[in-house]
Design a protein around this motif. Structure first.
Motif, PDB file in Angstrom:
ATOM      1  N   ASN A  70      45.716  33.678  30.826  1.00 42.92           N
ATOM      2  CA  ASN A  70      45.959  35.010  30.280  1.00 42.92           C
ATOM      3  C   ASN A  70      45.601  36.164  31.207  1.00 42.92           C
ATOM      4  OD1 ASN A  70      47.348  34.985  27.943  1.00 42.92           O
ATOM      5  ND2 ASN A  70      45.550  34.353  26.729  1.00 42.92           N
ATOM      6  N   LEU A  71      45.494  35.876  32.510  1.00 44.67           N
ATOM      7  CA  LEU A  71      45.203  36.956  33.457  1.00 44.67           C
ATOM      8  C   LEU A  71      46.499  37.639  33.891  1.00 44.67           C
ATOM      9  CD1 LEU A  71      42.628  35.075  35.712  1.00 44.67           C
ATOM     10  CD2 LEU A  71      42.139  36.868  34.063  1.00 44.67           C
ATOM     11  N   ILE A  72      47.593  37.038  33.501  1.00 51.83           N
ATOM     12  CA  ILE A  72      48.895  37.506  33.988  1.00 51.83           C
ATOM     13  C   ILE A  72      49.175  38.955  33.583  1.00 51.83           C
ATOM     14  CG2 ILE A  72      50.248  36.602  32.029  1.00 51.83           C
ATOM     15  CD1 ILE A  72      51.399  36.499  35.657  1.00 51.83           C
ATOM     16  N   HIS A  73      48.687  39.346  32.402  1.00 51.39           N
ATOM     17  CA  HIS A  73      49.008  40.697  31.938  1.00 51.39           C
ATOM     18  C   HIS A  73      48.380  41.762  32.839  1.00 51.39           C
ATOM     19  CE1 HIS A  73      50.905  38.675  28.749  1.00 51.39           C
ATOM     20  NE2 HIS A  73      49.763  38.164  28.291  1.00 51.39           N
ATOM     21  N   ASN A  74      47.170  41.454  33.369  1.00 51.95           N
ATOM     22  CA  ASN A  74      46.545  42.411  34.293  1.00 51.95           C
ATOM     23  C   ASN A  74      47.360  42.491  35.573  1.00 51.95           C
ATOM     24  OD1 ASN A  74      44.557  40.847  32.646  1.00 51.95           O
ATOM     25  ND2 ASN A  74      43.281  42.573  33.242  1.00 51.95           N
ATOM     26  N   ILE A  75      47.824  41.327  36.030  1.00 56.05           N
ATOM     27  CA  ILE A  75      48.620  41.294  37.260  1.00 56.05           C
ATOM     28  C   ILE A  75      49.920  42.054  37.043  1.00 56.05           C
ATOM     29  CG2 ILE A  75      49.940  39.741  38.777  1.00 56.05           C
ATOM     30  CD1 ILE A  75      47.638  37.789  38.605  1.00 56.05           C
ATOM     31  N   SER A  76      50.510  41.836  35.885  1.00 57.08           N
ATOM     32  CA  SER A  76      51.767  42.481  35.537  1.00 57.08           C
ATOM     33  C   SER A  76      51.623  44.010  35.606  1.00 57.08           C
ATOM     34  CB  SER A  76      52.092  42.039  34.117  1.00 57.08           C
ATOM     35  OG  SER A  76      53.356  42.357  33.772  1.00 57.08           O
ATOM     36  N   ARG A  77      50.516  44.506  35.069  1.00 58.32           N
ATOM     37  CA  ARG A  77      50.286  45.965  35.100  1.00 58.32           C
ATOM     38  C   ARG A  77      50.167  46.463  36.537  1.00 58.32           C
ATOM     39  NH1 ARG A  77      48.667  44.340  30.407  1.00 58.32           N
ATOM     40  NH2 ARG A  77      48.857  45.653  28.579  1.00 58.32           N
ATOM     41  N   PHE A  78      49.430  45.681  37.347  1.00 53.86           N
ATOM     42  CA  PHE A  78      49.269  46.060  38.758  1.00 53.86           C
ATOM     43  C   PHE A  78      50.640  46.156  39.437  1.00 53.86           C
ATOM     44  CE2 PHE A  78      49.104  45.003  43.204  1.00 53.86           C
ATOM     45  CZ  PHE A  78      48.038  45.749  43.702  1.00 53.86           C
ATOM     46  N   VAL A  79      51.458  45.148  39.206  1.00 52.01           N
ATOM     47  CA  VAL A  79      52.772  45.094  39.874  1.00 52.01           C
ATOM     48  C   VAL A  79      53.636  46.282  39.443  1.00 52.01           C
ATOM     49  CG1 VAL A  79      54.899  43.740  40.141  1.00 52.01           C
ATOM     50  CG2 VAL A  79      52.696  42.576  40.146  1.00 52.01           C
ATOM     51  N   MET A  80      53.683  46.530  38.136  1.00 48.30           N
ATOM     52  CA  MET A  80      54.519  47.636  37.629  1.00 48.30           C
ATOM     53  C   MET A  80      54.063  48.965  38.205  1.00 48.30           C
ATOM     54  SD  MET A  80      56.975  46.561  35.995  1.00 48.30           S
ATOM     55  CE  MET A  80      57.514  48.240  36.009  1.00 48.30           C
ATOM     56  N   GLN A  81      52.749  49.155  38.165  1.00 47.72           N
ATOM     57  CA  GLN A  81      52.191  50.432  38.644  1.00 47.72           C
ATOM     58  C   GLN A  81      52.520  50.642  40.122  1.00 47.72           C
ATOM     59  OE1 GLN A  81      48.045  50.421  37.882  1.00 47.72           O
ATOM     60  NE2 GLN A  81      47.751  52.512  38.645  1.00 47.72           N
ATOM     61  N   HIS A  82      52.298  49.584  40.930  1.00 48.29           N
ATOM     62  CA  HIS A  82      52.525  49.747  42.371  1.00 48.29           C
ATOM     63  C   HIS A  82      53.996  49.918  42.713  1.00 48.29           C
ATOM     64  CE1 HIS A  82      48.347  49.067  42.898  1.00 48.29           C
ATOM     65  NE2 HIS A  82      48.490  49.341  44.190  1.00 48.29           N
ATOM     66  N   CYS A  83      54.845  49.184  41.992  1.00 48.73           N
ATOM     67  CA  CYS A  83      56.285  49.289  42.277  1.00 48.73           C
ATOM     68  C   CYS A  83      56.766  50.697  41.959  1.00 48.73           C
ATOM     69  CB  CYS A  83      57.067  48.282  41.454  1.00 48.73           C
ATOM     70  SG  CYS A  83      56.868  46.623  42.059  1.00 48.73           S
ATOM     71  N   CYS A  84      56.369  51.217  40.801  1.00 48.09           N
ATOM     72  CA  CYS A  84      56.838  52.554  40.417  1.00 48.09           C
ATOM     73  C   CYS A  84      56.309  53.605  41.395  1.00 48.09           C
ATOM     74  CB  CYS A  84      56.414  52.879  38.988  1.00 48.09           C
ATOM     75  SG  CYS A  84      57.368  51.924  37.792  1.00 48.09           S
ATOM     76  N   SER A  85      55.012  53.528  41.739  1.00 45.73           N
ATOM     77  CA  SER A  85      54.486  54.554  42.667  1.00 45.73           C
ATOM     78  C   SER A  85      55.188  54.461  44.017  1.00 45.73           C
ATOM     79  CB  SER A  85      52.989  54.440  42.930  1.00 45.73           C
ATOM     80  OG  SER A  85      52.351  53.842  41.906  1.00 45.73           O
ATOM     81  N   GLN A  86      55.520  53.226  44.435  1.00 43.33           N
ATOM     82  CA  GLN A  86      56.162  53.081  45.743  1.00 43.33           C
ATOM     83  C   GLN A  86      57.573  53.690  45.749  1.00 43.33           C
ATOM     84  OE1 GLN A  86      54.612  51.951  48.592  1.00 43.33           O
ATOM     85  NE2 GLN A  86      56.469  52.924  49.374  1.00 43.33           N
ATOM     86  N   ILE A  87      58.299  53.477  44.680  1.00 46.56           N
ATOM     87  CA  ILE A  87      59.662  54.039  44.590  1.00 46.56           C
ATOM     88  C   ILE A  87      59.557  55.566  44.613  1.00 46.56           C
ATOM     89  CG2 ILE A  87      61.641  54.350  43.056  1.00 46.56           C
ATOM     90  CD1 ILE A  87      61.948  51.654  43.710  1.00 46.56           C
ATOM     91  N   LYS A  88      58.554  56.074  43.860  1.00 44.57           N
ATOM     92  CA  LYS A  88      58.369  57.534  43.813  1.00 44.57           C
ATOM     93  C   LYS A  88      58.075  58.038  45.231  1.00 44.57           C
ATOM     94  CE  LYS A  88      57.121  61.489  41.725  1.00 44.57           C
ATOM     95  NZ  LYS A  88      57.505  62.425  42.727  1.00 44.57           N
TER      96      LYS A  88
END
Ligand code: C2E
Ligand code: MG
Ligand code: MG
Length: 589
Positions: A387-405
């Motif tokens: 169940n650690l995946i959800h934390n990883i998922s948040r990290f990935v989403m956050q970093h991807c969005c900031s990078q696109i921005k």
């Protein structure tokens, strides 16, 4: 007009004749040429199995006989008793039920087997007082080949040809059951190559792959016919030794195996010496099922690693949680999550038409030294189980969005970003809100996000997963199927989902140049995907020959080391700024 109301499964000859008679001569010629171009074989047979007419010849080698030699013959003149009896009972069933019947069968035509599907349709034509049927025979050899190949790929490791995790589980479960039934003993060996990552780093991935292949061959040579050798993942191999009479058998085997594996590997003109760590669990004593036994052997192997590698040990009940590899990875992952000790690398995807970058796939990397040897897919699997995946998922989403921005702020043309979603991520009740929050925080449109999911994830019967897909589609995100071909599903199964792209798995691309079966499968798959109106991307393209073939099959997009390795954000920024994303020309275009 009455004919139109007739049962659709029944061909009314009068109706067809009416239509046929209404056609002008030219149209008739046209119709005849269409029928003669049909790749299927169409016969008219009576209820007893006598051939009355050959309506479409299909392939030239129809039964390897000209039409004149078929009319008047009986099915038993061409097929063995079993097959001709099966045909006749199918014909009877079609007539009795007045419905379409079908059957698949194989014929041995030299030099190989060919597969056919026969569809039997009742007609209203009576000949010599007997009922008749139309039989349409379709050659499904290519489809069959592709089914077999897909099954093989789903159960075997493509690099070494050994059974993969799925098949190993099956074999082990079977071995445990038979040991219980016959009161015999067996052992499971978990073999891990010491320092394999250094070999990959110091030589090349190609040398690393050659080592794994040769390693697999040596293990195979060591084993008896009844033993099973398989590759679990990366540099981890499993060996199932059945029917052992005494402990000495295992010790002798291990001694001989270590000796064989310690002989120098000569690969690509390099002399490479390796050692291995081996963990052993015995059945039935160390575990009830395959899962427990693998877990036990893994713990034993990890104990060897901890105590200096290059050795072997048996599983002991007193192995504490701290010596368990699974728990070690899990706790290290937990620490990494606390410290945000991850990065994202980006692998560009290219259009084969004009060479432009069509999108980028975000791939997770864990910076923690102790996890460097562990494949990302394994980390993701452990994160899912714990169940650690959800934390990883948040990290990935956050970093991807900031990078696109960040790229948008640098006036780099907006790129689509493909994010992988595992099974648990897709059925997370907070998934949509997390994604929306991150998009909003960076002022991004949802259309820049594409989600990659595997066939099995998509086909899990999970209500939340389906709802998440629907909601994400509604806000404008797109979906692609990752690793297509490695699951058991078919494109038809996937048709009910609204998908945008299919990514053909790397295992089909690996041997594309030399493997004729792969050529058939890949070109047919590309054709089918495109007929469904979807974009098709080939994963893991590593050389020019593969790229050229894919282009000739009409593949839309490619991704792989030949074009670009996964890059850090700054490396990709440089590439985008230098190459001006939309004019960036790829090799082979
Ligand atoms: P995937 O989604 O199929 O990603 C493609 C994998 O193939 C990546 O491995 C990539 O580095 C590798 N690859 C790409 N081109 C080539 C090539 O030409 N040759 C070879 N040998 N490999 C190539 P990676 O980064 O190790 O990722 C492995 C898997 O882990 C991914 O497979 C994906 O299923 C999963 N994964 C990675 N990042 C994430 C993530 O952020 N979230 C989730 N849920 N899963 C992730
Ligand atoms: Mg992917
Ligand atoms: Mg993939």
């Amino acid at each position: 007009m009455n004919h139109l109301k007739e049962n659709r499964n029944i061909l009314s000859p009068q109706y067809l004749l009416d239509i046929y008679n209404q056609l002008k001569t030219n149209d008739k010629k046209y119709l005849n040429s269409i029928v003669s171009a049909i790749p299927d074989i169409i016969f008219l047979l009576d209820e007893e199995g006598n051939y009355l007419d050959v309506m479409a010849q299909g392939k030239e080698h129809l039964l390897y006989k000209p039409k004149e030699e078929i009319i008047g013959k009986h099915v038993s003149d061409f097929f063995n008793d079993t097959l001709s009896n099966a045909f006749i009972s199918l014909i009877k069933k079609a007539i009795e039920s007045q419905s379409l019947q079908s059957v698949e069968y194989a014929l041995h035509f030299k030099p190989k087997e060919e597969y056919f599907e026969a569809r039997v349709m009742p007609t209203r034509i009576k000949k010599n007082g007997k009922n008749t049927v139309i039989v349409i025979i379709r050659d499904i050899s290519e489809l069959q080949l592709s089914k077999e190949k897909m099954h093989y790929l789903a159960t075997h490791d493509t690099l070494t040809g050994l059974p993969n995790r799925t098949l190993l589980f099956e074999h082990l479960t079977h071995a445990i059951q038979s040991s219980k039934r016959n009161n015999t003993k067996g052992a499971l060996l978990f073999i891990d190559i010491d320092g394999f990552k250094d070999i990959n780093d110091n030589y090349s991935h190609k040398t690393g792959d050659s080592l794994l292949k040769e390693f697999a061959q040596r293990l195979l040579h060591m084993t008896r016919k009844s033993d099973i050798v398989g590759r679990l993942s990366g540099d981890e191999f499993l060996l199932i030794l059945e029917n052992l009479t005494k402990m000495d058998d295992i010790l002798n085997f291990i001694e001989k195996t270590r000796l064989q594996l310690s002989k120098t590997f000569v690969l690509d003109e390099n002399n490479i010496d390796i050692s291995v760590s081996i963990g052993i669990s015995c059945y039935p004593s160390d575990g009830e099922d395959a899962d427990q036994l693998i877990h036990a052997a893994d713990q034993a192997m990890y104990d060897v690693k901890k105590h200096g590698k290059d050795n072997f040990t048996f599983y002991k009940k007193e192995f504490s949680h701290t010596s368990n590899r699974y728990f070690f990875i899990r706790s290290t992952l937990k620490q990494a999550i606390k410290k945000d000790d991850f990065t994202i690398v980006y692998q560009p995807q290219f259009s084969l038409k004009d060479g432009s970058i069509t999108g980028i796939e975000a791939l997770l990397r864990c910076n923690n030294e102790a996890l460097q040897d562990i494949p990302v897919s394994r980390l993701i699997a452990i994160a899912e189980e714990s169940n650690l995946i959800h934390n990883i998922s948040r990290f990935v989403m956050q970093h991807c969005c900031s990078q696109i921005k960040a790229w948008q702020d640098m006036s780099i043309e907006s790129l689509n970003i493909a994010v992988n979603l595992s099974r648990k991520e897709l059925s997370d009740e907070n998934l949509v809100s997390v994604i929306e929050e991150n998009l909003q925080a960076c002022g991004l449109e949802a259309g820049i996000l594409e989600f990659e999911i595997t066939e099995s994830t998509l086909l899990q019967n999970n209500h939340l997963a389906k709802e998440n897909i629907q909601q994400l589609r509604n806000i404008g995100c797109s979906f692609s199927i990752d690793d297509y071909g490695t699951g058991f599903s078919s494109l038809t199964n996937l048709r009910e989902f609204q998908l945008d792209k299919i990514k053909i798995d790397k295992s089909f691309i690996d041997e594309l140049e030399e493997n004729e079966d792969d050529k058939i499968i890949v070109s047919a798959t590309i054709k089918m995907i495109k007929q469904l109106g979807l974009t098709v991307l080939a994963e893991g393209v590593e050389n020019e020959a593969q790229a050229t073939l894919l282009k000739s099959y009409g593949c839309d997009e490619v991704q792989g080391f030949y074009y670009s390795q996964p890059l850090s954000a700054s490396e990709l920024t440089r590439l985008l700024l230098d190459g001006k994303a939309h004019t960036y020309k790829v090799k082979g275009c």
